[in-house]
Design an enzyme around this catalytic site. Sequence first.
Site, mmCIF file in Angstrom:
data_model
loop_
_atom_site.group_PDB
_atom_site.id
_atom_site.type_symbol
_atom_site.label_atom_id
_atom_site.label_comp_id
_atom_site.label_asym_id
_atom_site.label_seq_id
_atom_site.Cartn_x
_atom_site.Cartn_y
_atom_site.Cartn_z
ATOM 1 N N ALA A 65 0.864 -1.183 0.000
ATOM 2 C CA ALA A 65 0.000 0.000 0.000
ATOM 3 C C ALA A 65 0.900 1.233 0.000
ATOM 4 C CB ALA A 65 -0.884 -0.018 1.235
ATOM 5 N N GLY A 109 0.508 -5.023 0.885
ATOM 6 C CA GLY A 109 -0.668 -5.073 0.018
ATOM 7 C C GLY A 109 -0.381 -5.728 -1.325
ATOM 8 N N GLU A 112 -0.708 -9.318 -0.675
ATOM 9 C CA GLU A 112 -2.138 -9.575 -0.434
ATOM 10 C C GLU A 112 -2.933 -9.553 -1.743
ATOM 11 O OE1 GLU A 112 -1.898 -6.404 2.584
ATOM 12 O OE2 GLU A 112 -3.013 -7.769 3.871
ATOM 13 N N GLU A 132 4.402 -4.988 7.175
ATOM 14 C CA GLU A 132 3.652 -3.883 7.798
ATOM 15 C C GLU A 132 4.079 -3.660 9.245
ATOM 16 O OE1 GLU A 132 2.315 -6.423 6.087
ATOM 17 O OE2 GLU A 132 0.733 -5.716 4.737
HETATM 18 C C1 LIG Z 1 -1.904 -3.018 2.930
HETATM 19 C C2 LIG Z 1 -1.382 -2.391 4.097
HETATM 20 C C3 LIG Z 1 -2.323 -2.150 5.155
HETATM 21 C C4 LIG Z 1 -0.136 -2.021 4.280
HETATM 22 C C5 LIG Z 1 0.999 -2.092 3.379
HETATM 23 O O1 LIG Z 1 1.093 -2.666 2.334
HETATM 24 S S1 LIG Z 1 2.226 -1.148 4.033
HETATM 25 C C6 LIG Z 1 3.538 -1.253 2.843
HETATM 26 C C7 LIG Z 1 4.293 -2.522 2.977
HETATM 27 N N1 LIG Z 1 5.468 -2.450 2.116
HETATM 28 C C8 LIG Z 1 6.636 -2.024 2.548
HETATM 29 O O2 LIG Z 1 6.848 -1.690 3.711
HETATM 30 C C9 LIG Z 1 7.741 -1.979 1.534
HETATM 31 C C10 LIG Z 1 8.234 -0.561 1.335
HETATM 32 N N2 LIG Z 1 9.301 -0.505 0.349
HETATM 33 C C11 LIG Z 1 10.541 -0.944 0.602
HETATM 34 O O3 LIG Z 1 10.858 -1.478 1.643
HETATM 35 C C12 LIG Z 1 11.556 -0.722 -0.472
HETATM 36 O O4 LIG Z 1 11.071 0.252 -1.359
HETATM 37 C C13 LIG Z 1 11.877 -2.014 -1.288
HETATM 38 C C14 LIG Z 1 12.617 -3.020 -0.393
HETATM 39 C C15 LIG Z 1 10.633 -2.656 -1.864
HETATM 40 C C16 LIG Z 1 12.810 -1.633 -2.501
HETATM 41 O O5 LIG Z 1 13.925 -0.893 -2.045
HETATM 42 P P1 LIG Z 1 14.812 -0.061 -3.060
HETATM 43 O O6 LIG Z 1 15.912 0.548 -2.272
HETATM 44 O O7 LIG Z 1 15.192 -0.915 -4.220
HETATM 45 O O8 LIG Z 1 13.851 1.057 -3.652
HETATM 46 P P2 LIG Z 1 13.332 2.389 -2.925
HETATM 47 O O9 LIG Z 1 14.285 3.488 -3.224
HETATM 48 O O10 LIG Z 1 13.039 2.130 -1.496
HETATM 49 O O11 LIG Z 1 11.950 2.625 -3.655
HETATM 50 C C17 LIG Z 1 11.827 3.323 -4.900
HETATM 51 C C18 LIG Z 1 10.724 4.354 -4.759
HETATM 52 O O12 LIG Z 1 9.508 3.657 -4.478
HETATM 53 C C19 LIG Z 1 8.911 4.199 -3.297
HETATM 54 N N3 LIG Z 1 8.165 3.142 -2.604
HETATM 55 C C20 LIG Z 1 8.529 1.867 -2.408
HETATM 56 N N4 LIG Z 1 7.583 1.214 -1.725
HETATM 57 C C21 LIG Z 1 6.618 2.121 -1.466
HETATM 58 C C22 LIG Z 1 5.365 2.042 -0.784
HETATM 59 N N5 LIG Z 1 4.892 0.894 -0.250
HETATM 60 N N6 LIG Z 1 4.630 3.166 -0.704
HETATM 61 C C23 LIG Z 1 5.038 4.334 -1.255
HETATM 62 N N7 LIG Z 1 6.214 4.456 -1.921
HETATM 63 C C24 LIG Z 1 6.975 3.361 -2.030
HETATM 64 C C25 LIG Z 1 10.088 4.678 -2.490
HETATM 65 O O13 LIG Z 1 9.664 5.618 -1.519
HETATM 66 C C26 LIG Z 1 10.960 5.285 -3.558
HETATM 67 O O14 LIG Z 1 10.423 6.548 -3.907
HETATM 68 P P3 LIG Z 1 11.389 7.869 -3.926
HETATM 69 O O15 LIG Z 1 12.369 7.577 -5.029
HETATM 70 O O16 LIG Z 1 10.438 8.975 -4.217
HETATM 71 O O17 LIG Z 1 12.035 7.932 -2.579
#
Ligand SMILES: CC(C)=CC(=O)SCCNC(=O)CCNC(=O)[C@H](O)C(C)(C)COP(=O)(O)OP(=O)(O)OC[C@H]1O[C@@H](n2cnc3c(N)ncnc32)[C@H](O)[C@@H]1OP(=O)(O)O
Length: 258
Positions: A65, A109, A112, A132
């Site tokens: 998400a 998500g 999921e 999460e």
């Molecule tokens: C459904 C419910 C209730 C909850 C959820 O799903 S909560 C979200 C669960 N997911 C996470 O916690 C994963 C979050 N992302 C990461 O840990 C990392 O992005 C990664 C391990 C998947 C990849 O890491 P990497 O270093 O290769 O890439 P990043 O620089 O971190 O990401 C690139 C770009 O994407 C944005 N990003 C990634 N995931 C999300 C996300 N879930 N929501 C919003 N944005 C996301 C990240 O911020 C980055 O953006 P910027 O370049 O603008 O910093």
Amino acid sequence: MAYETIIVEIEDSVALIRLNRPEALNALNTALITELGHALADADRNDKVRCVVLTGSEKAFAAGADIKEMSTKTFVDAYEEDLFGARVDAITRIRKPIIAAVGGYALGGGCELAMICDFIIAADTAKFGQPEINLGVIAGIGGTQRLTRFVGKSKAMDMHLTGRFMDAAEAERSGLVSRVVPAAKLIPEAMAAARKIAEKSQVSVKAAKEAVNRAYETTMAEGILFERRNFQALFSTEDQKEGMAAFLEKREPQFRDR
Ligand SMILES: CC(C)=CC(=O)SCCNC(=O)CCNC(=O)[C@H](O)C(C)(C)COP(=O)(O)OP(=O)(O)OC[C@H]1O[C@@H](n2cnc3c(N)ncnc32)[C@H](O)[C@@H]1OP(=O)(O)O
């Protein structure tokens, strides 16, 4: 219909839907979930579509998400807008089969969403997780329930409590995915599986999907009865006559979805 966060292509009776927010690793924001719901509903209504493949990019099916969008919400906001409620429930009611083709990250998500699909084909690059817990929340799109049914309590607890990722090999061993293929073959394999499903009688495809899903919702006795009645009901279709006649006449069946 033109979409901003997904791409839809229809080929050989299969709708290939790609999540397309590369800048955020396909994080599921309101626009994407809404557009995906519309695209799936369109596919369900479209007579030219007999199966759906849902995929992301090489790097991410979906990284969860959208954390940016969620970060400032209050409980009241989440409750009032029914965050990940009705819009996601609508996806679970799509009657045509949906195959998730997962390459790269399928987290939170994203994992999921893949589990809501009817089965998952994974690239060898796939990584599944429910991280999460690292954000001070828990899964909210069915992950505590669905992952537990896929992989059992012990592994589901491990994933939800530690937030660790599972690679494609472990996901296949654990029953989360139906098969693992080299990344370059992910879409061809998923499309081939979808085309195979598209060749079947759509009446029996829908009945099979409904009956397997019933296994998650009811007792064994009720589920067996549901299957038996639907199996028996399929003898009223032209496709049952055609399928069995074709076998006996040693030819391919010509199903008419009747
Ligand atoms: C459904 C419910 C209730 C909850 C959820 O799903 S909560 C979200 C669960 N997911 C996470 O916690 C994963 C979050 N992302 C990461 O840990 C990392 O992005 C990664 C391990 C998947 C990849 O890491 P990497 O270093 O290769 O890439 P990043 O620089 O971190 O990401 C690139 C770009 O994407 C944005 N990003 C990634 N995931 C999300 C996300 N879930 N929501 C919003 N944005 C996301 C990240 O911020 C980055 O953006 P910027 O370049 O603008 O910093």
